[in-house]
Structures are given as C-alpha cells and as structure tokens.
Motif scaffolding. Structure first.
Motif, PDB file in Angstrom:
ATOM      1  N   VAL A 145      26.686   1.644 116.798  1.00  5.25           N
ATOM      2  CA  VAL A 145      27.985   1.191 116.408  1.00  5.25           C
ATOM      3  C   VAL A 145      28.602   1.101 117.299  1.00  5.25           C
ATOM      4  O   VAL A 145      29.049   2.074 117.238  1.00  5.25           O
ATOM      5  CB  VAL A 145      27.980   0.922 114.869  1.00  5.25           C
ATOM      6  CG1 VAL A 145      28.705   0.581 114.352  1.00  5.25           C
ATOM      7  CG2 VAL A 145      26.758   0.776 114.133  1.00  5.25           C
ATOM      8  N   GLU A 146      29.262   0.440 117.769  1.00  2.00           N
ATOM      9  CA  GLU A 146      30.876   0.902 118.780  1.00  2.00           C
ATOM     10  C   GLU A 146      31.371   0.771 118.025  1.00  2.00           C
ATOM     11  O   GLU A 146      31.923  -0.664 117.380  1.00  2.00           O
ATOM     12  CB  GLU A 146      30.939  -0.409 119.567  1.00  2.00           C
ATOM     13  CG  GLU A 146      31.633  -0.232 121.094  1.00  2.00           C
ATOM     14  CD  GLU A 146      31.899  -0.731 121.993  1.00  2.00           C
ATOM     15  OE1 GLU A 146      32.325  -0.450 122.784  1.00  2.00           O
ATOM     16  OE2 GLU A 146      30.509  -1.871 121.854  1.00  2.00           O
ATOM     17  N   THR A 147      32.896   0.831 118.142  1.00  2.00           N
ATOM     18  CA  THR A 147      33.901   0.618 116.892  1.00  2.00           C
ATOM     19  C   THR A 147      34.931   0.891 118.188  1.00  2.00           C
ATOM     20  O   THR A 147      35.232   1.828 119.351  1.00  2.00           O
ATOM     21  CB  THR A 147      34.164   2.287 115.848  1.00  2.00           C
ATOM     22  OG1 THR A 147      34.175   2.816 116.928  1.00  2.00           O
ATOM     23  CG2 THR A 147      32.853   2.246 115.698  1.00  2.00           C
ATOM     24  N   GLN A 179      25.612  11.182 114.819  1.00  2.00           N
ATOM     25  CA  GLN A 179      26.678  11.275 115.365  1.00  2.00           C
ATOM     26  C   GLN A 179      27.672  10.315 115.889  1.00  2.00           C
ATOM     27  O   GLN A 179      27.596   9.222 115.617  1.00  2.00           O
ATOM     28  CB  GLN A 179      25.326  11.664 116.031  1.00  2.00           C
ATOM     29  CG  GLN A 179      26.263  12.297 118.387  1.00  2.00           C
ATOM     30  CD  GLN A 179      25.407  11.710 119.340  1.00  2.00           C
ATOM     31  OE1 GLN A 179      23.900  11.982 118.959  1.00  2.00           O
ATOM     32  NE2 GLN A 179      26.061  12.883 119.522  1.00  2.00           N
ATOM     33  N   ILE A 180      29.045  11.315 115.934  1.00  2.00           N
ATOM     34  CA  ILE A 180      29.712  10.427 116.492  1.00  2.00           C
ATOM     35  C   ILE A 180      29.913  10.586 118.206  1.00  2.00           C
ATOM     36  O   ILE A 180      30.385  12.159 118.296  1.00  2.00           O
ATOM     37  CB  ILE A 180      31.424  10.289 116.003  1.00  2.00           C
ATOM     38  CG1 ILE A 180      31.175  10.300 113.831  1.00  2.00           C
ATOM     39  CG2 ILE A 180      32.357   9.638 115.883  1.00  2.00           C
ATOM     40  CD1 ILE A 180      32.198  10.641 113.071  1.00  2.00           C
ATOM     41  N   VAL A 233      33.661   4.321 121.682  1.00  2.00           N
ATOM     42  CA  VAL A 233      33.856   5.391 120.518  1.00  2.00           C
ATOM     43  C   VAL A 233      31.809   5.398 119.573  1.00  2.00           C
ATOM     44  O   VAL A 233      31.894   3.632 119.694  1.00  2.00           O
ATOM     45  CB  VAL A 233      34.342   5.188 119.433  1.00  2.00           C
ATOM     46  CG1 VAL A 233      33.896   6.378 118.077  1.00  2.00           C
ATOM     47  CG2 VAL A 233      36.097   6.082 119.814  1.00  2.00           C
ATOM     48  N   LEU A 234      31.192   5.687 120.103  1.00  2.00           N
ATOM     49  CA  LEU A 234      30.279   5.344 119.365  1.00  2.00           C
ATOM     50  C   LEU A 234      29.522   5.803 118.215  1.00  2.00           C
ATOM     51  O   LEU A 234      29.533   7.341 118.445  1.00  2.00           O
ATOM     52  CB  LEU A 234      28.794   5.361 120.060  1.00  2.00           C
ATOM     53  CG  LEU A 234      28.932   4.677 121.608  1.00  2.00           C
ATOM     54  CD1 LEU A 234      28.023   4.752 122.753  1.00  2.00           C
ATOM     55  CD2 LEU A 234      29.017   2.725 121.674  1.00  2.00           C
ATOM     56  N   VAL A 235      29.034   5.464 117.180  1.00  2.00           N
ATOM     57  CA  VAL A 235      28.090   5.865 116.119  1.00  2.00           C
ATOM     58  C   VAL A 235      26.821   5.725 116.095  1.00  2.00           C
ATOM     59  O   VAL A 235      26.139   4.438 116.269  1.00  2.00           O
ATOM     60  CB  VAL A 235      29.273   5.282 114.368  1.00  2.00           C
ATOM     61  CG1 VAL A 235      28.228   6.082 113.436  1.00  2.00           C
ATOM     62  CG2 VAL A 235      30.389   5.271 114.803  1.00  2.00           C
ATOM     63  N   VAL A 236      26.163   7.074 116.195  1.00  2.00           N
ATOM     64  CA  VAL A 236      24.534   6.813 116.303  1.00  2.00           C
ATOM     65  C   VAL A 236      23.913   7.480 114.540  1.00  2.00           C
ATOM     66  O   VAL A 236      24.161   7.485 114.148  1.00  2.00           O
ATOM     67  CB  VAL A 236      23.990   7.683 117.485  1.00  2.00           C
ATOM     68  CG1 VAL A 236      22.778   7.563 117.040  1.00  2.00           C
ATOM     69  CG2 VAL A 236      24.744   7.824 118.605  1.00  2.00           C
ATOM     70  N   VAL A 237      23.196   6.015 113.812  1.00  2.00           N
ATOM     71  CA  VAL A 237      22.642   5.988 113.121  1.00  2.00           C
ATOM     72  C   VAL A 237      21.643   5.888 113.239  1.00  2.00           C
ATOM     73  O   VAL A 237      20.335   5.316 113.876  1.00  2.00           O
ATOM     74  CB  VAL A 237      23.183   4.934 112.043  1.00  2.00           C
ATOM     75  CG1 VAL A 237      22.864   4.840 110.980  1.00  2.00           C
ATOM     76  CG2 VAL A 237      25.241   4.647 112.147  1.00  2.00           C
ATOM     77  N   ARG A 238      20.677   7.170 112.415  1.00  2.00           N
ATOM     78  CA  ARG A 238      19.545   7.311 112.349  1.00  2.00           C
ATOM     79  C   ARG A 238      18.747   7.006 111.073  1.00  2.00           C
ATOM     80  O   ARG A 238      19.456   7.215 110.126  1.00  2.00           O
ATOM     81  CB  ARG A 238      19.198   8.615 112.667  1.00  2.00           C
ATOM     82  CG  ARG A 238      19.658   9.020 114.142  1.00  2.00           C
ATOM     83  CD  ARG A 238      18.812  10.980 114.506  1.00  2.00           C
ATOM     84  NE  ARG A 238      17.300  10.244 114.403  1.00  2.00           N
ATOM     85  CZ  ARG A 238      16.715  11.282 115.386  1.00  2.00           C
ATOM     86  NH1 ARG A 238      17.341  12.725 115.173  1.00  2.00           N
ATOM     87  NH2 ARG A 238      15.323  10.900 114.936  1.00  2.00           N
ATOM     88  N   ASP A 239      17.190   6.934 110.419  1.00  2.00           N
ATOM     89  CA  ASP A 239      16.563   6.396 109.841  1.00  2.00           C
ATOM     90  C   ASP A 239      16.865   8.294 108.983  1.00  2.00           C
ATOM     91  O   ASP A 239      16.284   8.878 109.588  1.00  2.00           O
ATOM     92  CB  ASP A 239      15.016   5.992 109.801  1.00  2.00           C
ATOM     93  CG  ASP A 239      14.546   5.781 108.548  1.00  2.00           C
ATOM     94  OD1 ASP A 239      15.097   5.771 108.098  1.00  2.00           O
ATOM     95  OD2 ASP A 239      13.687   5.126 109.281  1.00  2.00           O
ATOM     96  N   PRO A 240      17.212   7.998 108.078  1.00  2.00           N
ATOM     97  CA  PRO A 240      17.057   9.293 107.419  1.00  2.00           C
ATOM     98  C   PRO A 240      15.378   9.867 106.336  1.00  2.00           C
ATOM     99  O   PRO A 240      15.683  11.228 106.328  1.00  2.00           O
ATOM    100  CB  PRO A 240      17.851   8.930 105.405  1.00  2.00           C
ATOM    101  CG  PRO A 240      17.794   7.617 105.604  1.00  2.00           C
ATOM    102  CD  PRO A 240      17.708   6.940 107.252  1.00  2.00           C
ATOM    103  N   HIS A 241      14.100   9.059 106.923  1.00  2.00           N
ATOM    104  CA  HIS A 241      13.353   9.389 106.827  1.00  2.00           C
ATOM    105  C   HIS A 241      12.496   8.884 108.126  1.00  2.00           C
ATOM    106  O   HIS A 241      12.120   7.459 107.524  1.00  2.00           O
ATOM    107  CB  HIS A 241      12.507   8.469 105.646  1.00  2.00           C
ATOM    108  CG  HIS A 241      13.464   8.927 104.413  1.00  2.00           C
ATOM    109  ND1 HIS A 241      13.286  10.139 104.028  1.00  2.00           N
ATOM    110  CD2 HIS A 241      14.246   8.491 103.127  1.00  2.00           C
ATOM    111  CE1 HIS A 241      14.170  10.360 102.600  1.00  2.00           C
ATOM    112  NE2 HIS A 241      14.960   9.269 102.457  1.00  2.00           N
ATOM    113  N   PRO A 242      12.299   9.012 109.268  1.00  2.00           N
ATOM    114  CA  PRO A 242      11.834   8.806 109.828  1.00  2.00           C
ATOM    115  C   PRO A 242      10.234   8.335 109.794  1.00  2.00           C
ATOM    116  O   PRO A 242       9.498   9.755 109.544  1.00  2.00           O
ATOM    117  CB  PRO A 242      12.023   9.547 111.023  1.00  2.00           C
ATOM    118  CG  PRO A 242      12.264  10.526 110.566  1.00  2.00           C
ATOM    119  CD  PRO A 242      13.040  10.971 109.546  1.00  2.00           C
ATOM    120  N   PRO A 243      10.065   7.207 110.008  1.00  2.00           N
ATOM    121  CA  PRO A 243       7.964   7.165 110.258  1.00  2.00           C
ATOM    122  C   PRO A 243       7.261   8.012 110.470  1.00  2.00           C
ATOM    123  O   PRO A 243       7.662   8.787 111.891  1.00  2.00           O
ATOM    124  CB  PRO A 243       8.067   5.614 111.019  1.00  2.00           C
ATOM    125  CG  PRO A 243       8.622   5.154 111.921  1.00  2.00           C
ATOM    126  CD  PRO A 243      10.299   6.487 111.535  1.00  2.00           C
TER     127      PRO A 243
END
Length: 315
Positions: A145-147, A179-180, A233-243
């Motif tokens: 996500v770019e902000t 991660q920001i 500025v990038l916000v890296v969003v991850r899956d809280p429960h990775p497969p």
C-alpha cells in the motif's frame, strides 16, 4: 490537558529497543560483560602464582576492553557484537549469485572448474500475482500500500490530536504485524520538463507561455545540477495466518485475505488525509525492481505471462 496545548509524544528511533535488566544494562550486555569478567578472573586466578601480575594485566585488560566495546559500542545503528556477526556472515556469504530456483547445475566432469560455482539467488518474493499480491518464498502472501505524506507540525493542536487518534485506531485494528517502509528514490524531471515545454506553445496568452518556459528552464537546471530524491512510503501488509500448502486454491484464498487487509488499511489511512493506493501487479513489480536496482533504467509496461507483446521500448 487544555485542548489548545500541542500534543507532543516522544517515540524513540529504536522502537525495538530491548529492556534494561539491571544497572542500566540489557540482558545481552550483562551476558557479554559477565562472560568477559569471568574469563579475565579465571586467567588471573589460574596464572597468578606463576606469571607476574603485569603480564596477566597485559593479557586480561585488552580482553576486558574488547568485551566492554562489544557490549556498549554501536556502529551504524547496530551494537558492535551484532555488527561483527553481520560482518562475518557477509564475508562467508557467496558474492556471486544467479537466478537458479532449482539450484546451480555443476559442470560436466570433463570440464575443469576455475574457482567456485555461483550460489543460487534467494529472494523473499517468489512471484507477483496478477491481482498485485506477492507470493513470498516462505509460503505467505503480502500486499503493498503506497501512501503520501502530510505536514504534522503545521496543523493545530486539535488537528494533531485527531491525526494521532486516527493513526492509533488503525494500529489497534491490526491483527498481524505490518512493515512501514520509508525509502528515497531518485527522480528525473526530464519528462516533466518536456511536457511543460510541449504545452507551453499551446497557451493562448504570451505571458503564460513565457512563464511556462521559464518554469521549464528552472526545472531543467535543477534536474541537471542536483541529485533529486523523492520520498516514498510503503505499508507492507501480510496474511496473519500464512498458508502451509502450495495448492492454487490455498494461494488464492491467502491472496484474497491479504488484499482485503490492504483495502482496510487504505480506508483507514485515507482518514488521515493522505493519498493511499493498493499497488497492482505492474506497480508492485516496479517497486521490487527499483529496490533491487535503485537508480537504474527499468522498462515500463512489463507484460504478464499470458499477454501478447505488441511493441518494444528502446532507450
């Protein structure tokens, strides 16, 4: 507190600073100092009867100084023990790597090898999906996500409190780590200068055309005399429960989850007044390429696997 008073919250630069256990030292520092003191004391008690004290001091004092430097010193934001460990790992790591997901194939037996074979290049991102989600090498998924940025100090105290509250609500809504990333990338104004010069001739009033030409000249001189940088500025969003599996249905479900979290992050940060956007496949690929090769020339419009290439861009 009075509403007109400015809201000031001091946050340390090292947000992951370890806790201090005793005497202002962390657990890591206490372990290093204890081990160093124990070794120095053992040297003294073992050799005090056979070796002069001056010789023991000549051996023990540099050891104590080395332990104190490792425990208390810092270099480039890292403690000296971690810096030394990183240096050792860097020296032992291979310097020549190639993109070989299945491993580097050794030469035939009749071929004489000079030196060592290159090591396979291990990247954290395995693939970029067409929907913009990143398939990670460890089996998880992520989205970018770019902000944009905003001026915090120019706001009033009430506006600052509102911004802090909105940002705090977004942080409290997170159910997984994010991660920001704030990075600086080079900027080339040649395209902007060309666009202004092209549009300046179409302006109706001569004063506007002259002002546009002067502005284009200023941007051209600025672009030629300075190394311009832009902040991203990038916000890296991850899956809280990775497969755990690698089936297509599992990856699709994980990508849908992480893209939903990215959309929620976009809506939450948009309440702060910043411009946010979830990066698609092309934008995410370009960000990854720029991180691997900052300042290099990267062709735009990268085609997907199933797309037909109708033209080539040559520079």
């Amino acid at each position: 507190m009075n509403d007109s008073e400015p809201l000031i919250v001091r946050i340390p630069a090292d947000v992951a600073r370890p806790d201090k256990i005793a005497y202002g030292f962390t657990a890591r520092q206490l372990v290093i100092l204890s081990v160093t003191g124990g070794i120095a004391s053992s040297i003294y008690y073992v050799f005090r009867q056979v070796v002069p004290v001056v010789v023991i001091a000549a051996v023990a004092l540099p050891l104590v100084a080395l332990g104190a430097a490792l425990a208390l010193g810092r270099r480039d934001g890292l403690t000296l023990d971690r810096f030394a460990l990183a240096a050792v790992l860097f020296l032992r790591s291979p310097k020549k790597v190639v993109a070989a997901p299945d491993g580097v194939v050794p030469p035939p037996r009749w071929c004489r090898l000079c030196g060592k074979l290159p090591a396979p290049l291990c990247l954290p991102v395995r693939a970029v999906r067409s929907d913009g989600a990143l398939e990670l090498a460890d089996g998880g998924t992520a989205a970018l996500v770019e902000t944009s940025t905003l001026s915090f100090h120019l706001r009033t105290a009430d506006e600052q409190a509102s911004l802090v509250g909105a940002f705090g609500r977004w942080l409290n809504s997170l159910d997984a780590s994010v991660q920001i990333l704030v990075r600086a990338r080079p900027v080339d104004l040649a395209g902007v200068v060309y666009a202004i010069e092209e549009q300046a001739g179409r302006l109706q009033h001569p004063a506007l055309a002259r002002a546009a030409a002067e502005h284009a000249g200023f941007l051209g001189r600025l672009n030629a005399s300075r190394d311009l940088l832009a902040r991203q500025v990038l916000v890296v969003v991850r899956d809280p429960h990775p497969p755990r599996g690698r089936r297509a249905t599992v990856r699709d479900a994980s990508a849908a989850v992480v893209l939903r979290h990215a959309a929620e992050t976009q809506r939450a940060l948009a309440a702060l007044g910043v411009t946010t956007a979830v990066l698609d496949a092309d934008a995410a690929s370009r960000v990854l390429i720029e991180c691997l090769d900052p300042g290099g020339w990267h062709p735009s419009g990268t085609a997907l696997v199933d797309e037909l290439i109708t033209g080539l861009e040559v520079q």
